[in-house]
Design a protein around this motif. Structure first.
Motif, short mmCIF file in Angstrom:
data_model
loop_
_atom_site.label_atom_id
_atom_site.label_comp_id
_atom_site.label_asym_id
_atom_site.label_seq_id
_atom_site.Cartn_x
_atom_site.Cartn_y
_atom_site.Cartn_z
N CYS A 6 -31.28 14.64 -3.08
CA CYS A 6 -30.54 13.50 -2.53
C CYS A 6 -31.14 13.09 -1.18
O CYS A 6 -31.28 11.91 -0.87
CB CYS A 6 -29.07 13.84 -2.36
N HIS A 32 -33.98 10.26 -10.28
CA HIS A 32 -32.85 10.80 -9.52
C HIS A 32 -31.66 9.83 -9.56
O HIS A 32 -30.52 10.24 -9.77
CB HIS A 32 -33.25 11.09 -8.08
N CYS A 36 -27.60 10.62 -10.44
CA CYS A 36 -26.79 10.90 -9.26
C CYS A 36 -26.03 9.64 -8.87
O CYS A 36 -26.61 8.67 -8.38
CB CYS A 36 -27.69 11.35 -8.11
N CYS A 39 -26.09 8.54 -5.01
CA CYS A 39 -27.33 7.87 -4.61
C CYS A 39 -27.46 6.50 -5.28
O CYS A 39 -28.03 5.57 -4.70
CB CYS A 39 -28.54 8.74 -4.95
ZN LIG Z 1 -28.46 12.01 -5.06
#
Ligand SMILES: [Zn+2]
Lengths: 222, 210
Positions: A6, A32, A36, A39
């Motif tokens: 992150c 990612h 996530c 994010c």
């Molecule tokens: Zn993240």
């Protein structure tokens, strides 16, 4: 490239949002983002800023003749069918309904020369659109209005010689409801009605002939 | 459940006046239709709607493309592709995710970046940049509808340290990568990246706080 954390994602997020992150880092960052949600939200906020920044670029007059060349090009591409021109009246009619004040929607968008209204209380109603297809061809438009009351309006131009069609709506949770009938003349017609459901839950609108044949289907993308 | 709608073919005069002359007292001339209605109308293939749509957005689309490619002929090609794509994909436009103008300029920008992906001269000189930056921070509004959010964004940019504002304009509008910004500004790559990141997070904080 190895998995990014992150923290590493935050380092890359601005360039990703601006669309300038080089390929390898970009792929890792996107991977990612896909898993996530924190994010992803961060990136969405930055992307909105980046997109908005772009609209601030000062207008530039295109080269002489641009408009004519462009329109010729577009028309060559789309092979305008003469009969489809009739749909224009119906699009304009839909605009009329909105302009006539069936909801507050027109106020914010039409009065471009006046100061914006002070305090919008509820989220402004939206006009959802979907294209009817019949035999894999475009066959008109459906408009669903999310204001109060919600309504749906459609204009179709098909090859069918059926005269009476009923309109069946399907919601995203699979609910089917027939909202009424209207007439086509030489395959062409337009019709609108208030509806008793939330337009944002609409999945499809179908036009069905009296013999049960589906004449045209419009899919709402949300 | 009403069997007939509040509208039917009978309820509306079959022949509306030509749109270019407006549609009556309560009506909307085609060039005053809201952006998303105009976009939806493109699907009809109607010429007047297409003309109104192109006239409303061509300067903005062309400017967006030109800022990236730096060549008027190339920018015209990109602008043409942008309108073609908008025409084909009008039905996927989602007004919750932004304005028609933002949607179009994003298409134009991405097409322009793809066009010059490989090698290109930097599309902007330091003088151009100063002019663009000035216009970005203080320019006129396109539409009163978005005036408030646009004004807030302009104020937020004007409040940035100038090197960060320049980095963001070079990146967002001209499509320069961090490496290209470093070369343009004669600074190390790390500094360029830091300016981009700091500028974006300040914008976000300012806009979020207001
Ligand atoms: Zn993240």
């Amino acid at each position: 490239m190895a998995d990014v954390t992150c923290e590493e994602f935050r380092e890359l997020a601005s360039e990703l949002a601006l669309g300038i992150l080089p390929g390898r880092e970009r792929a890792a960052a996107l991977a990612h983002r896909d898993r996530c949600s924190t994010c992803r939200e961060h990136l969405d906020a930055l992307t909105t800023i980046s997109d908005d920044l772009r609209t601030l670029v000062p207008d530039t007059e295109p080269p002489v003749g641009f408009e004519t060349r462009l329109l010729d090009h577009l028309h060559a591409r789309t092979r305008v069918q003469r009969r489809r021109r009739r749909l224009l009246a119906t699009i304009t009619a839909a605009a009329l309904v909105i302009a006539a004040g069936l909801g507050g929607w027109s106020l914010g968008t039409l009065t471009q020369h006046q100061p914006p209204t002070a305090a919008p209380v509820s989220p402004s109603p939206r006009l959802l659109t979907a294209t009817f297809t019949a035999d894999h061809r475009d066959a008109g438009q459906a408009f669903a209005y999310t204001g109060t009351p919600p309504w749906i309006y459609m204009a179709v131009d098909t090859e069918h010689d059926t005269t009476t069609v009923s309109c069946q709506l399907q919601t995203t949770d699979g609910h089917l409801v027939t909202i009424g009938q209207f007439q086509l003349s030489n395959g062409y017609g337009y019709w609108g009605t208030p509806i008793n459901l939330d337009p944002t839950t609409l999945a499809t609108a179908r036009l069905i002939a009296t013999n049960g044949t589906i004449i045209a289907t419009a899919t709402f993308t949300t | 459940m009403p069997l007939r709608g509040f509208w039917s073919r009978r309820a509306i005069p079959a022949r509306l006046p030509p749109v270019s002359h407006g549609v009556g007292r309560a009506g909307v001339p085609v060039d005053r239709l809201p952006d998303d209605m105009l976009l939806a109308g493109l699907a009809t293939g109607d010429e007047e709607i297409a003309v109104a749509f192109v006239r409303r957005f061509q300067r903005s689309v062309f400017a967006t493309a030109l800022a990236v490619v730096g060549d008027r002929q190339l920018a015209e090609d990109v602008a043409q592709q942008t309108f073609e794509r908008a025409w084909r994909h009008a039905q996927v436009f989602d007004s919750r995710r932004g304005s028609v103008r933002t949607w179009l300029t994003t298409i134009a920008h991405n097409l322009a970046v793809d066009t010059v992906r490989t090698v290109r001269p930097v599309p902007v000189t330091p003088d151009d940049l100063a002019a663009v930056l000035d216009a970005v921070a203080t320019g006129p509004e396109h539409h009163v509808i978005n005036a408030e959010s646009t004004a807030r964004l302009r104020r937020a940019i004007a409040a940035l340290p100038p090197d960060q504002a320049r980095a963001l304009v070079l990146a967002a509008i001209h499509g320069l990568t961090a490496r290209e910004i470093a070369e343009f500004e004669h600074i190390p790559l790390g500094t360029a990246k830091t300016r981009i990141r700091a500028g974006m997070s300040k914008l976000r904080a300012t806009l979020h706080a207001e």
